[in-house]
Design a protein around this motif. Sequence first.
Motif, PDB file in Angstrom:
ATOM      1  N   ARG A   1      31.644  29.736  44.987  1.00 18.11           N
ATOM      2  CA  ARG A   1      31.415  30.815  44.030  1.00 18.11           C
ATOM      3  C   ARG A   1      32.197  30.560  42.762  1.00 18.11           C
ATOM      4  NH1 ARG A   1      35.521  35.131  44.703  1.00 18.11           N
ATOM      5  NH2 ARG A   1      37.008  34.368  46.224  1.00 18.11           N
ATOM      6  N   ILE A   2      31.767  31.254  41.718  1.00 18.44           N
ATOM      7  CA  ILE A   2      32.464  31.217  40.431  1.00 18.44           C
ATOM      8  C   ILE A   2      32.761  32.668  40.073  1.00 18.44           C
ATOM      9  CG2 ILE A   2      31.490  29.066  39.539  1.00 18.44           C
ATOM     10  CD1 ILE A   2      29.267  30.615  38.232  1.00 18.44           C
ATOM     11  N   GLY A   3      33.792  32.897  39.279  1.00 10.77           N
ATOM     12  CA  GLY A   3      34.093  34.302  38.997  1.00 10.77           C
ATOM     13  C   GLY A   3      34.988  34.489  37.808  1.00 10.77           C
ATOM     14  N   VAL A   4      35.329  35.750  37.571  1.00  8.26           N
ATOM     15  CA  VAL A   4      36.136  36.111  36.417  1.00  8.26           C
ATOM     16  C   VAL A   4      37.121  37.208  36.800  1.00  8.26           C
ATOM     17  CG1 VAL A   4      34.461  37.834  35.517  1.00  8.26           C
ATOM     18  CG2 VAL A   4      36.006  36.700  33.934  1.00  8.26           C
ATOM     19  N   ILE A   5      38.333  37.106  36.224  1.00  2.00           N
ATOM     20  CA  ILE A   5      39.339  38.165  36.367  1.00  2.00           C
ATOM     21  C   ILE A   5      39.637  38.670  34.959  1.00  2.00           C
ATOM     22  CG2 ILE A   5      41.728  38.683  37.044  1.00  2.00           C
ATOM     23  CD1 ILE A   5      41.436  36.401  39.133  1.00  2.00           C
ATOM     24  N   VAL A   6      39.553  39.972  34.750  1.00  2.00           N
ATOM     25  CA  VAL A   6      39.823  40.538  33.423  1.00  2.00           C
ATOM     26  C   VAL A   6      40.930  41.569  33.544  1.00  2.00           C
ATOM     27  CG1 VAL A   6      38.797  41.535  31.342  1.00  2.00           C
ATOM     28  CG2 VAL A   6      37.327  40.368  32.981  1.00  2.00           C
ATOM     29  N   LYS A   7      41.990  41.344  32.748  1.00  2.00           N
ATOM     30  CA  LYS A   7      43.098  42.309  32.719  1.00  2.00           C
ATOM     31  C   LYS A   7      43.022  43.085  31.422  1.00  2.00           C
ATOM     32  CE  LYS A   7      45.975  38.885  34.968  1.00  2.00           C
ATOM     33  NZ  LYS A   7      46.757  37.741  34.574  1.00  2.00           N
ATOM     34  N   GLY A   8      43.348  44.371  31.476  1.00  2.00           N
ATOM     35  CA  GLY A   8      43.486  45.156  30.244  1.00  2.00           C
ATOM     36  C   GLY A   8      42.263  45.975  29.864  1.00  2.00           C
ATOM     37  N   LEU A   9      41.236  46.004  30.716  1.00  2.00           N
ATOM     38  CA  LEU A   9      40.057  46.837  30.387  1.00  2.00           C
ATOM     39  C   LEU A   9      40.457  48.317  30.424  1.00  2.00           C
ATOM     40  CD1 LEU A   9      37.300  44.963  32.387  1.00  2.00           C
ATOM     41  CD2 LEU A   9      37.235  45.397  29.922  1.00  2.00           C
ATOM     42  N   PRO A  10      39.901  49.136  29.534  1.00  5.98           N
ATOM     43  CA  PRO A  10      40.336  50.530  29.471  1.00  5.98           C
ATOM     44  C   PRO A  10      39.955  51.348  30.707  1.00  5.98           C
ATOM     45  CG  PRO A  10      38.527  50.109  27.943  1.00  5.98           C
ATOM     46  CD  PRO A  10      38.891  48.794  28.519  1.00  5.98           C
ATOM     47  N   ARG A  11      40.937  52.034  31.275  1.00  7.15           N
ATOM     48  CA  ARG A  11      40.707  52.852  32.476  1.00  7.15           C
ATOM     49  C   ARG A  11      39.754  53.999  32.154  1.00  7.15           C
ATOM     50  NH1 ARG A  11      43.932  56.840  35.657  1.00  7.15           N
ATOM     51  NH2 ARG A  11      45.379  57.018  33.936  1.00  7.15           N
ATOM     52  N   GLY A  12      38.800  54.234  33.028  1.00  5.85           N
ATOM     53  CA  GLY A  12      37.888  55.364  32.874  1.00  5.85           C
ATOM     54  C   GLY A  12      36.615  55.039  32.093  1.00  5.85           C
ATOM     55  N   ALA A  13      36.588  53.871  31.412  1.00  5.15           N
ATOM     56  CA  ALA A  13      35.364  53.514  30.673  1.00  5.15           C
ATOM     57  C   ALA A  13      34.249  53.178  31.672  1.00  5.15           C
ATOM     58  CB  ALA A  13      35.637  52.345  29.744  1.00  5.15           C
ATOM     59  N   GLU A  14      33.022  53.428  31.249  1.00  2.00           N
ATOM     60  CA  GLU A  14      31.877  53.233  32.161  1.00  2.00           C
ATOM     61  C   GLU A  14      30.956  52.130  31.654  1.00  2.00           C
ATOM     62  OE1 GLU A  14      31.023  57.856  33.468  1.00  2.00           O
ATOM     63  OE2 GLU A  14      29.664  56.820  32.100  1.00  2.00           O
ATOM     64  N   PHE A  15      30.269  51.493  32.579  1.00  2.00           N
ATOM     65  CA  PHE A  15      29.167  50.607  32.171  1.00  2.00           C
ATOM     66  C   PHE A  15      28.033  50.722  33.182  1.00  2.00           C
ATOM     67  CE2 PHE A  15      29.629  47.156  35.233  1.00  2.00           C
ATOM     68  CZ  PHE A  15      30.954  47.281  35.638  1.00  2.00           C
ATOM     69  N   HIS A  16      26.841  50.291  32.763  1.00  5.00           N
ATOM     70  CA  HIS A  16      25.655  50.352  33.626  1.00  5.00           C
ATOM     71  C   HIS A  16      25.485  49.034  34.367  1.00  5.00           C
ATOM     72  CE1 HIS A  16      23.542  54.085  32.551  1.00  5.00           C
ATOM     73  NE2 HIS A  16      24.190  53.968  31.414  1.00  5.00           N
TER      74      HIS A  16
ATOM     75  N   VAL B   1      25.800  39.660  40.427  1.00  2.00           N
ATOM     76  CA  VAL B   1      27.238  39.898  40.247  1.00  2.00           C
ATOM     77  C   VAL B   1      27.780  40.711  41.424  1.00  2.00           C
ATOM     78  CG1 VAL B   1      28.998  40.932  38.753  1.00  2.00           C
ATOM     79  CG2 VAL B   1      26.941  39.887  37.745  1.00  2.00           C
ATOM     80  N   VAL B   2      28.850  40.192  42.053  1.00  2.00           N
ATOM     81  CA  VAL B   2      29.519  40.915  43.133  1.00  2.00           C
ATOM     82  C   VAL B   2      30.887  41.353  42.611  1.00  2.00           C
ATOM     83  CG1 VAL B   2      30.421  40.730  45.499  1.00  2.00           C
ATOM     84  CG2 VAL B   2      28.371  39.438  44.834  1.00  2.00           C
ATOM     85  N   PHE B   3      31.136  42.663  42.585  1.00  2.00           N
ATOM     86  CA  PHE B   3      32.432  43.155  42.115  1.00  2.00           C
ATOM     87  C   PHE B   3      33.398  43.196  43.291  1.00  2.00           C
ATOM     88  CE2 PHE B   3      29.729  44.484  38.688  1.00  2.00           C
ATOM     89  CZ  PHE B   3      30.537  44.230  37.584  1.00  2.00           C
TER      90      PHE B   3
ATOM     91  N   LEU C   1      40.090  43.614  36.901  1.00  2.00           N
ATOM     92  CA  LEU C   1      38.705  43.569  37.381  1.00  2.00           C
ATOM     93  C   LEU C   1      38.416  42.148  37.863  1.00  2.00           C
ATOM     94  CD1 LEU C   1      35.578  45.148  36.300  1.00  2.00           C
ATOM     95  CD2 LEU C   1      35.591  42.722  35.799  1.00  2.00           C
ATOM     96  N   GLU C   2      37.820  42.045  39.026  1.00  2.00           N
ATOM     97  CA  GLU C   2      37.396  40.718  39.493  1.00  2.00           C
ATOM     98  C   GLU C   2      35.953  40.797  39.957  1.00  2.00           C
ATOM     99  OE1 GLU C   2      39.765  38.795  42.532  1.00  2.00           O
ATOM    100  OE2 GLU C   2      38.367  37.085  42.617  1.00  2.00           O
ATOM    101  N   ALA C   3      35.160  39.859  39.483  1.00  2.00           N
ATOM    102  CA  ALA C   3      33.760  39.808  39.895  1.00  2.00           C
ATOM    103  C   ALA C   3      33.378  38.353  40.098  1.00  2.00           C
ATOM    104  CB  ALA C   3      32.872  40.439  38.840  1.00  2.00           C
ATOM    105  N   CYS C   4      32.427  38.113  41.007  1.00  2.00           N
ATOM    106  CA  CYS C   4      32.033  36.719  41.230  1.00  2.00           C
ATOM    107  C   CYS C   4      30.521  36.612  41.423  1.00  2.00           C
ATOM    108  CB  CYS C   4      32.780  36.137  42.434  1.00  2.00           C
ATOM    109  SG  CYS C   4      32.209  36.757  44.011  1.00  2.00           S
ATOM    110  N   ILE C   5      30.086  35.356  41.426  1.00  2.00           N
ATOM    111  CA  ILE C   5      28.678  35.020  41.655  1.00  2.00           C
ATOM    112  C   ILE C   5      28.685  33.889  42.678  1.00  2.00           C
ATOM    113  CG2 ILE C   5      26.662  33.908  40.607  1.00  2.00           C
ATOM    114  CD1 ILE C   5      27.587  35.063  37.919  1.00  2.00           C
TER     115      ILE C   5
END
Length: 347
Positions: free
Chosen positions: A21-36, A71-73, A92-96
């Motif tokens: 698998r390949i993936g991404v880790i993102v630090k610092g995203l704003p708490r409470g923000a939403e996405f679809h 995408v698997v969160f 946040l960590e998500a992978c494929i």
Amino acid sequence: MKKEFGENLRVEIYGESHSDRIGVIVKGLPRGAEFHREKLADFMARRAPGKKGGNRIADSAATARKEPDRVVFLRGIQEAEAGKAILTGEELEACIYNTNRRSGDYDELRKVLRPGHADLGAYLKEGPEGLRPGGGRFSGRMTAPMCIAGGIALQLLAKKGISVHAEYTEIGGKSEPKEIEQALSRAAEEKDSLGGIVSCRVSGFPVGVGGALYEGLEGAIASSIFAIPAVKGIEFGSGFEGSRMRGSENNDPILLRDGHLITETNNAGGINGGISNGMDIEFRVAFKPTPTIGCEQRTVNIQEMKETVLCAGGRHDVCVVPRAVPVVEAAAALVLLDAWMGEGDER
Ligand SMILES: Cc1cc2nc3c(=O)[nH]c(=O)nc-3n(C[C@H](O)[C@H](O)[C@H](O)COP(=O)(O)O)c2cc1C
Ligand SMILES: C=C(O[C@@H]1CC(C(=O)O)=C[C@@H](OP(=O)(O)O)[C@H]1O)C(=O)O
């Protein structure tokens, strides 16, 4: 050399083209923000490899490797109603999962370097270990996790009224769809490849973000864009063409409209002194032709240390440009969200 990108929003991409698998880790995203989730899936599908049957140019340019790029969160979100996800504020960590590897395609390439790919650099730095199946970490496949983080950043920017739109404006030096299609099929028949240009426009970005010298917005955008494999150039506004103009032609006249300072033209591409000026941020990205090609190329067999000729096989994009369009949007969104967060959100 950095493994992480960004100051306020920090992005790390892991895995390889042929690992599980390949993936991404993102630090610092704003708490409470939403996405679809669905919008993110649509965005991923624009980049995903394999013919999709919807667009003749994109299909004739694309690699035959088929990956659903689902995408698997793993952490960092809470599911909410109506297909929405809420950012929890932790990493946040998500992978494929890589589902369509064909590592045998790379057996010969462990001893024969591909001209134009990362092989020469990787071999000089790491020796034979650097020559990983599928190009390892150097593969264009690594732009999929970049699109997960960037796709979320795009949605967060859109909520603030900031849009990032890219499109290809040239392939193989042609700009008309019919000519592009012909050039692509000719290149494919001749087992060759093409490059091209992706143009990007950012609207609604606030004024006053960036700064002098190393704080400049152009440098930050360029740094993010150059993380995309096969990028060889970027120009802002009038760019290289501006170098052939006079100051009187290239300067953007400054006007006062309803109490706001705007410019009549936008040769600066929305950035003066490294600082956003409120006009659209405009830049163009040059992609080189796909390096792995089936026609004959001179190279070296590093096991025998002898010059040889390579006709590379395998599944490759005839031109990476159509699939790189969302990647440019993702790379731009990440750096713009990062820069904006650094200036304080509430301007
Ligand atoms: C979306 C995308 C798809 C790509 N597909 C291929 C491919 O199928 N075959 C290939 O040889 N290179 C492909 N590339 C380009 C190589 O990954 C890239 O040229 C290589 O890693 C060397 O990096 P450099 O060109 O930045 O020096 C692709 C790049 C992107 C962004
Ligand atoms: C898989 C993707 O593109 C790949 C990018 C790539 C390269 O060298 O960059 C080489 C090919 O890899 P493989 O030989 O494993 O099929 C492409 O298919 C993708 O973009 O998701």
